[in-house]
Design a protein around this motif. Structure first.
Motif, mmCIF file in Angstrom:
data_model
loop_
_atom_site.group_PDB
_atom_site.id
_atom_site.type_symbol
_atom_site.label_atom_id
_atom_site.label_comp_id
_atom_site.label_asym_id
_atom_site.label_seq_id
_atom_site.Cartn_x
_atom_site.Cartn_y
_atom_site.Cartn_z
ATOM 1 N N PRO A 539 10.750 23.001 91.728
ATOM 2 C CA PRO A 539 11.153 21.909 92.618
ATOM 3 C C PRO A 539 12.590 21.468 92.392
ATOM 4 O O PRO A 539 13.183 21.722 91.346
ATOM 5 C CB PRO A 539 10.164 20.797 92.256
ATOM 6 N N ALA A 540 13.118 20.773 93.408
ATOM 7 C CA ALA A 540 14.474 20.236 93.328
ATOM 8 C C ALA A 540 14.568 18.985 94.183
ATOM 9 O O ALA A 540 13.784 18.794 95.129
ATOM 10 C CB ALA A 540 15.489 21.268 93.789
ATOM 11 N N VAL A 732 18.414 7.674 91.672
ATOM 12 C CA VAL A 732 17.294 8.312 92.367
ATOM 13 C C VAL A 732 16.807 9.527 91.567
ATOM 14 O O VAL A 732 15.599 9.768 91.448
ATOM 15 C CB VAL A 732 17.704 8.723 93.797
ATOM 16 N N ALA A 733 17.738 10.289 90.996
ATOM 17 C CA ALA A 733 17.341 11.434 90.169
ATOM 18 C C ALA A 733 16.500 10.970 88.992
ATOM 19 O O ALA A 733 15.511 11.621 88.621
ATOM 20 C CB ALA A 733 18.580 12.184 89.686
ATOM 21 N N CYS A 738 13.645 14.771 88.357
ATOM 22 C CA CYS A 738 13.801 16.170 88.744
ATOM 23 C C CYS A 738 15.130 16.686 88.205
ATOM 24 O O CYS A 738 16.189 16.133 88.501
ATOM 25 C CB CYS A 738 13.762 16.301 90.265
ATOM 26 N N GLU A 739 15.079 17.741 87.407
ATOM 27 C CA GLU A 739 16.285 18.221 86.729
ATOM 28 C C GLU A 739 17.337 18.745 87.693
ATOM 29 O O GLU A 739 18.529 18.506 87.530
ATOM 30 C CB GLU A 739 15.907 19.348 85.758
ATOM 31 N N ARG A 740 16.918 19.464 88.752
ATOM 32 C CA ARG A 740 17.857 20.108 89.659
ATOM 33 C C ARG A 740 18.119 19.216 90.873
ATOM 34 O O ARG A 740 17.181 18.804 91.565
ATOM 35 C CB ARG A 740 17.318 21.476 90.088
ATOM 36 N N PRO A 768 23.435 19.557 88.524
ATOM 37 C CA PRO A 768 23.829 19.405 89.927
ATOM 38 C C PRO A 768 24.226 20.742 90.551
ATOM 39 O O PRO A 768 24.736 21.654 89.884
ATOM 40 C CB PRO A 768 25.041 18.473 89.843
ATOM 41 N N TYR A 769 24.014 20.856 91.843
ATOM 42 C CA TYR A 769 24.429 22.021 92.621
ATOM 43 C C TYR A 769 25.129 21.521 93.881
ATOM 44 O O TYR A 769 24.729 20.505 94.458
ATOM 45 C CB TYR A 769 23.227 22.878 93.021
#
Length: 820
Positions: A539-540, A732-733, A738-740, A768-769
């Motif tokens: 998940p992301a 929010v993260a 959620c790590e990604r 982060p991506y």
């Protein structure tokens, strides 16, 4: 050739897929096989390159290792199939004619900037290609802009109308020559030629070497071929003279026309803006050399590499105050950055070397229209803009604009994907719908389309905003060409959820009972695009922040968080909604977005706040009309858009009340950060009692109004606003653990916001991506639509296998993803 060895003879067949056509791959294979004493053959095919090598097995294994390690610099191998066969007894190694049968999966290369070898030749007085503006080899030159169909052979390109002279043919046929099977190969004897044509301005006469040239309609009353003013190198020299005199020239390049004018000449640049109907949007610049770029801009090592790369994009650079060249203010009004490129083809190199100073090099079109590609079309469409036209007779098969890149967080971020990048595919992690072909038609603004064949998603060049009939025609043409190039019919069509988008309407016309239409929510597509490009394991958590996009509830979204797993895509957080009085009018008037915020916060009291710059920017009549709209909810749709929040803040601090181009207010808010350093941040509390959860902007607005009234600088307010948005992403993260975290949407074109969010997420232990070679703006939507359609097809297959599920149960997990 006879190969002697005590080892038994073996034969290996390799089918190599990737960018292996038009890059000197076959002559490389030929030389490598001969060096290792192997026999066999190589040829181009519709899937890539097929190789058979025969000889001692140890030498064949060495061949395979060196094939990957020593391949030509512009090639890359995506994969290969190896089959061991009984020896065939080949006598020598040959390069066979191309094979056209089979499925079309070979990669079409982008147009590639001039290589150093060709550059040396065109400036070498004793070389037969001295000052020839169409010089190329297997390492450079046009590709995507001239190909009509696969495989990539001269007969399948727009160069088929130029038979090679004996000298060029000898180069083309020699496996040891770098022009071996260089499909656009040509020289002054047999290749395309330049001509200088009069324009159609009907304004002041143009003087070329002392001869006055008036309105070209004297010689060209319709769109007939005018009498050329000069030919060949004389045409190029005359063009340079005209530019020095302050005139506007339309120059036909590799993928279309540019409009050239002296970037130092304020009056000339202003005249270009007036004729092109482009008020304040920045204009791109072309410089003769990297050294000249450094005289006006700060250039990092990565930016320098991009400027000199084979892609040769426009790179956004920070300008130096009081640099050597006095660039006209009209080039980029109130903008601390410049969009800069170096010459990418021999014609531009020759012209810029002759000039020796920077020029504006903007797309050859009227604003909101696609770039011109044909000289007769240019005579008609650029009427009233260009004083003269520098044209050539090599046909352009498809328009290809300049790509635009910005270095963000130490790596490239493509903002407009075209020359140098398109149509290279994104290799996706999985293709759950098997071999089904998918056409996705993108969004309405910054449109591009995509065609998926198996795991490869081929992304088109930038098409633009579908606001004009010309742009709509270009869109339809590109959508048809992309699938036709691979001779494959789409089995699924994907489009935006918005029914009024011209792209969605086009997709509806293609769909039918045997070809389902998958309608994908705009911001879901943004997130899935980022996840696909970065091959992120699920998940992301996906963050989609942009201007506007139709939400599933009928409101305007643009400040959304999605939790994505292999099964579902769920909207979990949104920005607190606020009204946009006037609807679409608010997109061009930041004061309307700000008024919507104020009214949501204060009600009618908002109109009594004359100390607020937004209210002061509205006349009494405008205030009365907008108050009626807001009170009655007339033409005041709710939005949860971070892009509109940017606009509102720009209005509240007095930066921008009316916009001349998309994103102007947000850009100026980012520019206001220059020289400001603070870690302070406005807060956007996360209200968790709702589903989806809500980010409340009320304290942020109150903080801004308080700071404006106490005289805090616009730069500091802008910094606290950007910092607050970055902290919101982190909060929010944390909430979802959620790590990604994937960042997508037009708001992340903002370098400060992206770099701040990336740094803060990393500091808090998240990964982060963000986008790299696929635009974070709507230019990346088509990729996300493909991914959504694949997920839908995979889910449908699973549901069809479970006959005991009700229709409602089977659809519920996909509701947040798309509609069919």
């Amino acid at each position: 050739m006879t190969f002697n060895s005590a080892e038994p003879c073996a034969r290996l067949r390799l089918i190599v897929r990737g960018a292996v056509q038009g890059v000197g791959f076959r002559p490389f294979v030929y030389r490598l096989a001969n060096e290792l004493g192997l026999t066999g053959w190589v040829n181009n095919g519709s899937e890539g390159v097929t190789i058979e090598v025969e000889g001692a097995r140890t030498r064949i294994e060495n061949f395979r290792i060196r094939l990957a390690a020593e391949k030509p610099p512009r090639s890359f191998i995506q994969g290969s199939e190896a089959t061991w066969l009984d020896p065939a007894g080949y006598d020598g190694f040959t390069i066979r004619d191309s094979a056209s049968a089979g499925s079309k999966t070979a990669l079409v290369l982008p147009d590639i900037a001039t290589c150093p070898d060709c550059l040396r030749e065109i400036f070498d007085p004793i070389n037969r290609r001295h000052r020839y503006p169409f010089t190329n080899c297997t390492n450079c030159g046009p590709r995507f802009s001239i190909i009509e169909k696969l495989p990539y052979d001269r007969a399948n390109t727009s160069m088929r109308g130029f038979p090679m002279c004996p000298a060029c043919q000898a180069e083309y046929d020699d496996p040891n020559d770098r022009r071996f099977h260089a499909q656009p190969n040509a020289c002054p004897v047999c290749g395309p030629q330049l001509e200088l044509w009069p324009g159609a301005t009907n304004l002041a006469p143009v003087s070329i070497f002392g001869r006055e040239v008036r309105d070209s309609r004297d010689a060209c009353p319709t769109v007939e071929r005018p009498r050329p003013l000069a030919h060949g190198n004389d045409a190029l020299l005359a063009t340079a003279h005209v530019i020095r005199c302050g005139q506007i020239v339309a120059v036909k390049g590799v993928g279309g026309f540019h409009l050239f004018v002296d970037a130092r000449n304020e009056e000339a640049v202003r005249r270009l803006r007036e004729r092109k109907h482009r008020e304040e949007k920045p204009l791109a610049l072309m410089f003769p050399t990297l050294a000249s770029v450094k005289e006006v801009s700060e250039v990092s090592l990565r930016e320098e590499q991009l400027l000199g790369s084979p892609e040769a994009p426009i790179v956004l650079l920070r300008r130096i105050v009081n640099g050597k060249w006095q660039i006209a203010d009209e080039v980029a009004p109130n903008n601390p950055n410049l969009g800069v490129m170096l010459p990418s083809n021999p014609l531009h190199h020759l012209l810029m070397a002759e000039l020796g100073f920077p020029v504006v090099a903007t797309s050859g079109n009227l604003s909101d229209e696609p770039i011109c590609t044909d000289e007769f079309e240019a005579l008609e469409r650029l009427r009233g803009i260009a004083d003269v036209l520098l044209v050539h007779n090599r046909p352009i098969v498809r328009h290809v604009d300049d790509s635009i890149v910005r270095v963000t967080a130490g790596r490239e971020m493509v903002l407009r994907r075209a020359r140098g990048y398109a149509p290279l595919p994104v290799q996706t992690r999985n293709a759950e719908c098997g071999a089904r072909n998918i056409l996705s038609v993108g969004a309405h603004l910054k449109n591009s389309v995509a065609f998926a064949v198996g795991e490869q998603v081929f992304l088109s060049q930038h098409i633009g905003d579908l606001e004009t009939e010309q742009a709509h025609d270009a869109f339809r043409r590109v959508a048809s060409e992309l699938s036709a190039l691979y001779e494959a019919e789409p089995e699924i069509v994907a489009a935006d959820l918005h029914p009024d988008y011209l792209s969605t309407q086009f997709a509806s016309g293609l769909a039918g009972t045997r070809r389902p239409l998958v309608r994908v929510q705009h911001h879901v597509a943004h997130v899935l695009s980022c996840l696909a490009e970065n091959e992120i394991e699920l998940p992301a958590l996906g963050v989609a922040w942009d201007g506007t996009g139709l939400g599933e509830d009928g409101s305007i979204w643009g400040g959304e968080f999605f939790f994505v797993t292999d099964e579902v895509t769920e909207r979990v957080v949104r920005l607190r909604p606020f009204p946009l009085p006037g609807g679409d009018a608010a997109v061009k008037e930041p004061r309307r977005a700000a008024l919507g915020l104020l009214y949501q916060l204060l009600g009618d009291e908002a109109f009594q706040r004359n100390d607020v710059r937004t209210i002061a920017a509205l006349s009494y009549a405008e205030q009365a009309a907008l108050k009626t709209m807001l009170r009655r909810g007339l033409n005041s749709p709710l939005c949860s858009s971070v892009g509109r929040l940017f606009d509102a803040v720009a209005s509240l601090v007095g930066l921008r009340q009316l916009m001349r181009f998309e994103g102007q207010a947000a850009m100026e808010l980012e520019f206001a950060l220059t020289g400001t350093r603070t870690d302070e941040a406005y807060s956007l509390p996360l209200i968790t009692l709702h589903s989806p959860m809500i980010l409340d902007w009320s304290s942020l607005v109150e903080g801004i109004l308080f700071d404006v009234n106490r005289g805090v600088s616009v730069g500091e307010i802008a910094a606290k606003f950007h910092n607050g948005l970055a902290e919101t992403i982190v909060s929010v993260a944390r909430e979802f653990g959620c790590e990604r975290v994937a960042l997508s949407g037009g708001c992340f074109q903002n370098r400060y916001l992206t770099e701040r969010a990336v740094a803060r997420l990393r500091a808090e232990g998240f990964q982060p991506y963000w986008h790299q070679r696929v635009p974070t703006n709507d230019g990346g939507i088509a990729l996300g639509q493909v991914v959504a359609a694949r997920r839908w097809a995979h889910g449908k297959a699973a549901r069809d296998a479970k006959e005991n599920l009700s229709v409602l149960d089977s659809l519920r997990p996909l509701r947040p993803l798309c509609e069919v």
